[in-house]
Design an enzyme around this catalytic site. Structure first.
Site, PDB file in Angstrom:
ATOM      1  CG  LEU A  44      73.074 -87.066 128.862  1.00 15.79           C
ATOM      2  CD1 LEU A  44      73.606 -85.666 129.141  1.00 15.79           C
ATOM      3  CD2 LEU A  44      71.913 -87.395 129.786  1.00 15.79           C
ATOM      4  CB  ALA A  45      68.845 -87.196 123.795  1.00 22.76           C
ATOM      5  CD  GLU A  46      71.019 -85.125 120.107  1.00 26.91           C
ATOM      6  OE1 GLU A  46      71.086 -85.709 119.010  1.00 26.91           O
ATOM      7  OE2 GLU A  46      70.031 -85.174 120.844  1.00 26.91           O
ATOM      8  CB  THR A  47      77.421 -85.083 124.152  1.00 23.87           C
ATOM      9  OG1 THR A  47      77.022 -85.942 125.229  1.00 23.87           O
ATOM     10  CG2 THR A  47      78.637 -84.288 124.588  1.00 23.87           C
TER      11      THR A  47
END
Length: 264
Positions: A44-47
């Site tokens: 994902l774009a961010e974790t």
């Protein structure tokens, strides 16, 4: 080792819209290498990983490739998890981070980020930026702390823009923001960051630390409605408050599960 995992869609109240982030609450930090591997696996774009502190929580954000200094949508997602699934009772949460203390306030279904304003300057676009824009001609180009900001003519030009991602990935910057006046909102934007493993980010809170002061100056107003024109899309209520930017959005749970790591 078992770790809780929540996936939250931020800057939306509709599943499959906004920007998805994985949230992993911890009691103590894992190794940087393991957190990056988990972020890459989540893809994902961010974790975001967080641990409790005396003042609130410490938060760290990872793309599939790197740890980043600031992320808005995963911070809202982390606050959503704390309020809805971890029994957090106060009106606001203070996150310690690589960008200093960050406060998130909850009111009804809305979460408001309090982020530091970005300092941007007029910039000469690097040749790769001009090349990746293909036939589109930017009206203005600026450089902030993290990103280039490119002004286009109107909303349709932003929506229809096709970038050469391979060329863009050679620019030494976190990412490139493109923006224009909106048709029925104050401004629109898109955000591209292949250098961080994100060709196009669905909704980018941190980019609005640059966008909000820019458009506040252009529009002579401090409260604005913004829309990010990605495929998933998202809306942000924004306010310039001195040297801080307040960015508000909603969030919704997509999944709640568990990671099991036997051989990290």
């Amino acid at each position: 080792m078992k770790l809780p995992l929540y996936q939250i869609d931020a800057f939306t109240n509709t599943i499959f819209k906004g920007n998805p982030a994985a949230i992993i609450p911890l009691q103590e930090w894992l190794s940087d290498e393991l957190m990056l591997k988990i972020a890459a696996e989540n893809n994902l774009a961010e974790t975001a990983f967080l641990i409790p502190t005396e003042a609130g929580y410490h938060i760290r954000w990872f793309t599939p490739l790197v740890e980043v200094d600031l992320c808005g949508h995963a911070t809202i997602a982390a606050a959503f998890v704390l309020f809805h699934y971890m029994g957090y009772q106060h009106e606001s949460i203070t996150f310690d981070s690589r960008s200093g203390p960050l406060v998130v306030t909850k009111k009804d279904s809305w979460f408001t980020l309090d982020f530091p304003v970005d300092q941007y300057q007029v910039a000469v676009p690097p040749p790769a930026l001009v090349e990746c824009l293909k036939s589109t001609s930017p009206l203005e180009v600026y450089k902030g702390k993290f990103d280039y900001l490119v002004l286009l003519k109107d909303e349709s030009e932003v929506r229809d823009l096709e970038l050469d991602i391979i060329v863009l990935s050679t620019i030494p910057t976190r990412g490139v923001i493109v923006t224009a006046p909106g048709d029925d909102v104050d401004f629109v934007s898109r955000f591209f960051a292949p250098q961080s493993g994100i060709d196009e980010d669905p909704v980018t809170g941190s980019a609005h630390t640059t966008l909000v002061p820019y458009w506040a100056n252009v529009l002579s107003k401090t409260t604005m409605l913004a829309r990010q024109l990605s495929q998933r899309g998202g809306e942000l209520h924004c306010e310039l408050a001195g040297d801080r930017v307040k960015i508000s959005g909603e969030a919704i749970l997509y999944l709640k599960g568990e990671i099991e790591i036997n051989n990290p």
